[in-house]
Write a protein that holds these residues in place. Structure first.
Motif, short mmCIF file in Angstrom:
data_model
loop_
_atom_site.label_atom_id
_atom_site.label_comp_id
_atom_site.label_asym_id
_atom_site.label_seq_id
_atom_site.Cartn_x
_atom_site.Cartn_y
_atom_site.Cartn_z
N THR A 179 0.85 -1.18 0.00
CA THR A 179 0.00 0.00 0.00
C THR A 179 0.89 1.24 0.00
O THR A 179 1.74 1.40 0.87
CB THR A 179 -0.90 0.01 1.25
OG1 THR A 179 -1.65 -1.21 1.27
CG2 THR A 179 -1.85 1.20 1.23
N VAL A 180 0.72 2.06 -1.02
CA VAL A 180 1.45 3.33 -1.09
C VAL A 180 0.50 4.42 -0.62
O VAL A 180 -0.65 4.50 -1.07
CB VAL A 180 1.92 3.62 -2.53
CG1 VAL A 180 2.56 5.00 -2.62
CG2 VAL A 180 2.87 2.53 -3.00
N GLU A 224 -4.54 6.35 -0.83
CA GLU A 224 -3.91 5.03 -0.71
C GLU A 224 -4.03 4.30 -2.04
O GLU A 224 -5.09 4.26 -2.63
CB GLU A 224 -4.59 4.20 0.39
CG GLU A 224 -4.26 4.70 1.78
CD GLU A 224 -4.76 3.77 2.87
OE1 GLU A 224 -5.44 2.76 2.54
OE2 GLU A 224 -4.47 4.05 4.04
N ILE A 225 -2.91 3.75 -2.47
CA ILE A 225 -2.92 2.96 -3.71
C ILE A 225 -2.42 1.56 -3.39
O ILE A 225 -1.32 1.42 -2.84
CB ILE A 225 -2.01 3.59 -4.79
CG1 ILE A 225 -2.43 5.04 -5.04
CG2 ILE A 225 -2.02 2.77 -6.07
CD1 ILE A 225 -1.43 5.84 -5.86
N ARG A 226 -3.19 0.56 -3.69
CA ARG A 226 -2.72 -0.83 -3.52
C ARG A 226 -2.09 -1.28 -4.81
O ARG A 226 -2.71 -1.18 -5.87
CB ARG A 226 -3.89 -1.75 -3.15
CG ARG A 226 -4.31 -1.63 -1.71
CD ARG A 226 -5.37 -2.65 -1.40
NE ARG A 226 -4.80 -3.99 -1.32
CZ ARG A 226 -4.98 -4.81 -0.29
NH1 ARG A 226 -5.73 -4.42 0.72
NH2 ARG A 226 -4.45 -6.01 -0.27
N THR A 227 -0.87 -1.78 -4.72
CA THR A 227 -0.18 -2.14 -5.96
C THR A 227 0.81 -3.27 -5.72
O THR A 227 1.33 -3.42 -4.62
CB THR A 227 0.60 -0.92 -6.52
OG1 THR A 227 1.49 -1.38 -7.54
CG2 THR A 227 1.42 -0.25 -5.43
N SER A 228 1.05 -4.04 -6.78
CA SER A 228 2.08 -5.07 -6.68
C SER A 228 3.44 -4.50 -7.08
O SER A 228 4.45 -5.16 -6.92
CB SER A 228 1.71 -6.26 -7.57
OG SER A 228 1.53 -5.80 -8.89
N GLU A 245 7.51 16.04 -5.08
CA GLU A 245 7.67 15.16 -3.91
C GLU A 245 6.33 14.97 -3.18
O GLU A 245 5.77 15.93 -2.68
CB GLU A 245 8.70 15.79 -2.97
CG GLU A 245 9.00 15.02 -1.71
CD GLU A 245 9.72 13.69 -1.98
OE1 GLU A 245 10.41 13.57 -3.00
OE2 GLU A 245 9.56 12.76 -1.14
N PRO A 246 5.80 13.70 -3.10
CA PRO A 246 4.55 13.50 -2.35
C PRO A 246 4.78 13.63 -0.84
O PRO A 246 5.79 13.16 -0.34
CB PRO A 246 4.11 12.08 -2.71
CG PRO A 246 5.28 11.43 -3.37
CD PRO A 246 6.33 12.45 -3.65
N THR A 287 4.92 2.83 -8.99
CA THR A 287 3.90 3.80 -8.59
C THR A 287 4.54 5.07 -8.06
O THR A 287 4.15 6.18 -8.40
CB THR A 287 3.01 3.17 -7.49
OG1 THR A 287 2.55 1.90 -7.95
CG2 THR A 287 1.83 4.07 -7.16
N ILE A 288 5.58 4.86 -7.21
CA ILE A 288 6.23 6.04 -6.60
C ILE A 288 6.96 6.86 -7.66
O ILE A 288 6.92 8.09 -7.66
CB ILE A 288 7.19 5.59 -5.47
CG1 ILE A 288 6.35 5.02 -4.32
CG2 ILE A 288 8.05 6.74 -4.98
CD1 ILE A 288 7.15 4.32 -3.26
N ALA A 289 7.58 6.14 -8.59
CA ALA A 289 8.30 6.85 -9.65
C ALA A 289 7.33 7.75 -10.43
O ALA A 289 7.65 8.90 -10.76
CB ALA A 289 8.97 5.85 -10.58
#
Lengths: 270, 274
Positions: B225-226, B236-240, B254-255, B245-247
């Motif tokens: 979870t990001v 919130e982003i759920r990702t594998s 900058e988040p 995602t962060i890139a």
């Protein structure tokens, strides 16, 4: 045996472990205030109190002290040992022991050592109270002491076994006090400790005669009697030593069977 | 040969199936934790392995022996640490440890064991005067005095304060480092994570998951979870593929308060025992 097992050092023998258990049991027993107060001192206190009422002459002192010594060793064997097994089950001793290579035989040997030593201490304590307070005279003939030895041993063994068997009925030391003390106090009434058996109604006397306490006390009375003429005061008019051996022997067998069938290592096992 | 091998173990009390078909393998030298809620069958299972309880069905081998038939030799290779004993209250710590050492053919040195569990200063104290944590450390001392090959620890740190737990963990790690096989039951997940090589989750009398603390219940492969703060609220982003995602996020600057989390052992565990 294979070589793999012979290279391992041998486990200590059950007898050696049993004696080590006995030492540890005694250490724990005499360090516990409840034991010293209830199991060991109570019969001595009762002896002092009741003796002051009952003992007016030398003969009464001998007979009363003999009965109290009988009651005393039942306190240490039946009540004391029964309570200690319940305690061992309640506080985890038995569970811990079962997880070690200590065999059940050794646990039992330890208890026998505990009971014999604590009962001897009890008998000696009561004898000293008797001598100091009521001018009790100890027997002088070897014959009497031999009778004392076998009545003591057989009585302690029989009552210990019954105590261990009854321990299966008590879930905790709280309920155990009732399980052991009720029969103990009732039997003292029925067995000529508090009241001479010949003063009891026939029916109560008969009930008392089924249990070991009466026979232990009667055997001790034969030991402490200043002369054998005292036997006329017994319900049967004689010491009945042969019957004493028979009844105590029978209770030993009953006790062994009960212990073998009812002994539990824990309150929750199985 | 495994230290413990269990196949299809069952045990019922008055119609209630406390253990309903458990399979278990614990290798020699391994620290294995059994997790599970109260009533999951942990203690029953362990007591069967210890030889304290009869089983209804299944095959069990502990150090190559069926516990129902284990004799003195077998018991001398086990160390059982009790969880609620109050025995030996009037003995001193030293007396108790020495006494139990006498049960074994080749025990450890009692003084060394007292030192190992950190009770040297209490060696002359009566056992009944020890605090809860000290009492449990004595239980460990009595459990390991016989140089056991396999040690059972059933909820050993219940009721410990945090410092006592850390000390206890240190002790278990030392035993494990010496090559002792350890079977641990606990309901503390951090305890399992800190100590165990492998973990099994027991629920309703069955093993519902098994693995290393890292991989249990697919934890290692689970979605991350990001989470970050944007426009007054958390997103919130759920990702594998959290790095990707962060890139992408970073291209817009900058988040704020950025975190990446994976399900904790606790999350996985709570999901498993539902």
């Amino acid at each position: 045996m294979t070589t793999a097992t012979t290279t391992r050092p041998a486990l200590p023998s059950p007898l050696r472990l049993g004696l080590a258990r006995g030492g540890s049991e005694l250490r724990e027993f005499f360090r516990q205030k409840e034991n010293l107060i209830f199991t060991v001192s109570l019969p001595a206190v009762l002896m002092l109190l009741l003796g002051t009422v009952y003992v007016k002459e030398a003969a009464a002192a001998q007979m009363f002290a003999a009965s109290m010594i009988g009651a005393g060793i039942i306190s240490t064997s039946f009540v004391g040992l029964g309570m200690s097994v319940v305690g061992d089950r309640e506080d985890g001793t038995l569970k811990r022991l079962r997880g070690t290579p200590m065999p059940f035989t050794s646990y039992f040997i330890g208890k026998i050592v505990l009971v014999f030593v604590s009962s001897l201490v009890e008998a000696a304590l009561l004898a000293v109270v008797g001598i100091v307070r009521f001018d009790l005279q100890l027997p002088t003939s070897l014959d009497k002491w031999l009778t004392f030895a076998w009545v003591f041993s057989l009585g302690v063994i029989a009552c210990s076994l019954i105590g261990v068997a009854l321990s299966a009925l008590a879930k905790s030391t709280k309920t155990a006090a009732g399980v052991f003390n009720l029969p103990y106090v009732v039997l003292q009434f029925l067995s000529g400790v508090f009241i001479m058996q010949s003063a009891l109604p026939e029916s109560l006397r008969t009930v008392g005669s089924f249990f070991p306490l009466k026979w232990v006390c009667q055997g001790f009375r034969s030991v402490f009697a200043l002369d054998d003429g005292y036997a006329v005061m017994e319900a049967a008019g004689s010491w009945e030593l042969g019957r004493t051996a028979l009844v105590l022997g029978a209770w030993t067998v009953i006790g062994l069977v009960l212990v073998a069938r009812t002994f539990r290592w824990s309150n929750t096992s199985r | 040969m495994n230290a413990i091998r269990v196949r299809g173990l069952t045990k019922a009390y008055k119609g209630h199936r406390a253990v309903a078909g458990v399979d278990l393998d614990v290798a020699r030298g391994e620290v294995f934790a059994v997790l599970g809620p109260n009533g999951a069958g942990k203690t029953t299972s362990v007591e069967i392995l210890e030889g304290h309880r009869d089983r209804d069905g299944g095959e069990v081998s502990v150090l190559g022996v069926d516990p129902a038939e284990g004799g003195r030799e077998w018991r001398s290779k086990l160390g059982i640490v009790l969880q609620s004993a109050t025995d030996a209250a009037t003995l001193t710590v030293r007396e108790a440890v020495r006494h139990y050492a006498g049960y074994y053919a080749d025990p450890r040195d009692p003084e060394e064991v007292i030192d190992l569990v950190g009770l040297t200063e209490k060696a002359k104290a009566r056992v009944g005067t020890l605090s809860g944590g000290q009492r449990r450390r004595l239980d460990v001392a009595l459990g390991i005095i016989g140089r056991p090959e396999l040690v059972f620890l059933d909820e050993p740190t219940t009721g410990f304060d945090p410092e006592a737990r850390r000390q206890f963990w240190g002790l278990v790690k030392r035993l494990a480092a010496e090559g002792t096989t350890i079977l641990l039951t606990t309901h503390y997940l951090d305890e399992a994570e800190a100590l165990a090589d492998r973990v099994a989750v027991l629920a309703g009398g069955r093993i519902v998951a098994e693995g290393t603390p890292r991989t249990l219940g697919g934890r290692a492969n689970a979605d991350a979870t990001v989470r970050y703060l944007a426009a007054g609220g958390y997103t919130e982003i759920r990702t594998s593929e959290p790095a990707k995602t962060i890139a992408e996020l970073a291209r817009h600057g900058e988040p704020a308060e950025l975190t990446v989390t994976r399900p904790s052992l606790e999350d996985v565990y709570l999901e498993l025992i539902k």
